[in-house]
Design a protein around this motif. Structure first.
Motif, short mmCIF file in Angstrom:
data_model
loop_
_atom_site.label_atom_id
_atom_site.label_comp_id
_atom_site.label_asym_id
_atom_site.label_seq_id
_atom_site.Cartn_x
_atom_site.Cartn_y
_atom_site.Cartn_z
N TYR A 56 0.84 -1.20 0.00
CA TYR A 56 0.00 0.00 0.00
C TYR A 56 0.87 1.25 0.00
O TYR A 56 0.62 2.20 -0.75
CB TYR A 56 -0.89 -0.05 1.24
N PRO A 195 -8.44 2.39 5.19
CA PRO A 195 -8.31 1.03 4.66
C PRO A 195 -8.92 -0.04 5.57
O PRO A 195 -9.27 -1.12 5.10
CB PRO A 195 -6.79 0.85 4.55
N SER A 202 -7.00 1.10 -3.07
CA SER A 202 -5.67 1.69 -3.18
C SER A 202 -5.65 3.05 -2.51
O SER A 202 -6.70 3.61 -2.17
CB SER A 202 -5.29 1.84 -4.66
#
Length: 394
Positions: A56, A195, A202
């Motif tokens: 990430y 996230p 993304s």
């Protein structure tokens, strides 16, 4: 029982902001090291790789090498001085609260110079970077440009207010300026938190969600700080309201229309539309509820000044979705944006632009009141009117 609880919440908020600023300062100062020297340590990327995933963080780094490399020196200036601003902000706030005038003035001069220098670096980067090449695309470029303009104008108006002997307006503009600056650490927090709520996205997609509400969060925080520090129940020359009920109802109707249009347009995108709408609506509804409660409480307690300021900002908040709906199409056609990017950019800057406008109207309200007092005050024997007393904000 009320007062101790208010003081406790104020201290909690102050400590939280100070901790966030002190923590983010080294992150900002080291963030661009890997772009200047591959493999150099960067505290923020190290933390992000461990709180989310190494992939990430690495993906975000890989897409920035080219665009950042073309403006590396201005960006280093911007980020290092941005870290310094994170340190100077708490100094400014605490010195003002504790009435350390000399320290406040000296730190204020340094703060203003640093803001201008840091924003100059950001301006060079934005001018050299095509909107489509900006991190997360053109919507992010538009938001960054709006924040830059808002920051520079806010600190400029804050300086002018201080020179004019208007500490209450100086305080509001400087809090708004620092609110715009706080978008940087808040975005990094969202890189780590979102996230977990939206797994599998993304960083580019996370940024699109963050863009939808970052502006509304920081300007709302600046308003809460202004109201917490201003304990006056009236301001000389300010009576009645500039937002009578028909005007407030009209703002609500315009806002409802704008919200309806944005919701329909975002949901019509499918895919990311629902999460982008949720990213916009949840903070918006919370801010709206607090503003309504604030102006009603002020009305019950007879605090006319607090009621007026809450009411002005409430009207601006209502108009923000209408503003976003109105500029989405011009943004799309003048900049050649796709529908998703235009909607994201328009929604992302609406609350910030309207909160800036509301702060300007609050300033005009105070200045009009001072002028009204000056004109109606009896003159002395020489035909001169006495100076209007400078009102204190705290």
């Amino acid at each position: 029982m009320h007062r101790p609880r208010n003081i406790a919440w104020g201290r909690v908020a102050t400590i939280t902001v100070v901790v966030v600023c002190l923590t983010y300062a080294p992150v900002a100062m080291t963030e661009l090291w890997p772009y200047a020297r591959p493999g150099a340590p960067a505290f923020g990327q190290w933390v992000l790789a461990r709180t989310v995933s190494a992939r990430y963080a690495a993906d975000a780094l890989a897409t920035r090498i080219g665009p950042y490399g073309r403006s590396l020196v201005p960006l280093v200036v911007h980020s290092v001085l941005g870290g310094l601003l994170m340190l100077l902000g708490p100094v400014q706030f605490l010195s003002a609260v504790r009435r350390r005038t000399r320290l406040h003035r000296a730190a204020g001069v340094l703060f203003a110079v640093t803001v201008y220098a840091s924003m100059a670096g950001a301006a060079v980067y934005l001018a050299r970077t095509d909107p489509a090449d900006a991190f997360s695309g053109a919507a992010f470029w538009i938001m960054l440009t709006t924040i830059l303009v808002g920051t520079v104008l806010s600190v400029t108006f804050g300086i002018l207010a201080a020179l004019a002997g208007l500490p209450d307006l100086h305080q509001r503009w400087m809090l708004l300026c620092y609110g715009f600056l706080m978008t940087a650490p808040l975005l990094r927090l969202e890189w780590g938190a979102l996230p977990r709520l939206l797994p599998g996205l993304s960083m580019v997609e996370i940024n699109r969600v963050a863009v939808m509400h970052l502006g509304s969060l920081v300007v709302f925080g600046a308003l809460l700080a202004s109201r917490a520090l201003d304990r006056r129940t009236r301001v000389p020359g300010v009576a009645g309201t500039w937002v009578p009920l028909p005007v407030l109802l009209a703002a609500h109707l315009a806002g409802a229309g704008g919200l309806g249009w944005l919701a329909h347009a975002l949901l019509g995108l499918g895919g990311p539309g629902p999460r982008l709408l949720a990213g916009y609506l949840i903070p918006y509804v919370l801010a709206y509820a607090v503003m309504v409660a604030g102006q009603r409480r002020a009305a019950r307690t007879g605090n006319g000044w607090a009621r007026e300021e809450w009411r002005l900002h409430l009207a601006a908040l209502c108009l923000a979705p209408a503003f976003s709906a109105a500029i989405a199409l011009p943004l799309r056609h003048t900049m050649g944006l796709d529908r998703l990017t235009a909607l994201t950019a328009a929604a992302g800057i609406g609350c910030g632009v309207l909160a800036f406008a509301a702060t300007a109207v609050v300033s005009l309200r105070v200045l009009y009141g001072r002028e009204l007092v000056r004109r109606t005050a009896p003159s002395d024997g020489a035909g001169r009117t006495p100076a209007v007393a400078t009102s204190a904000a705290v």
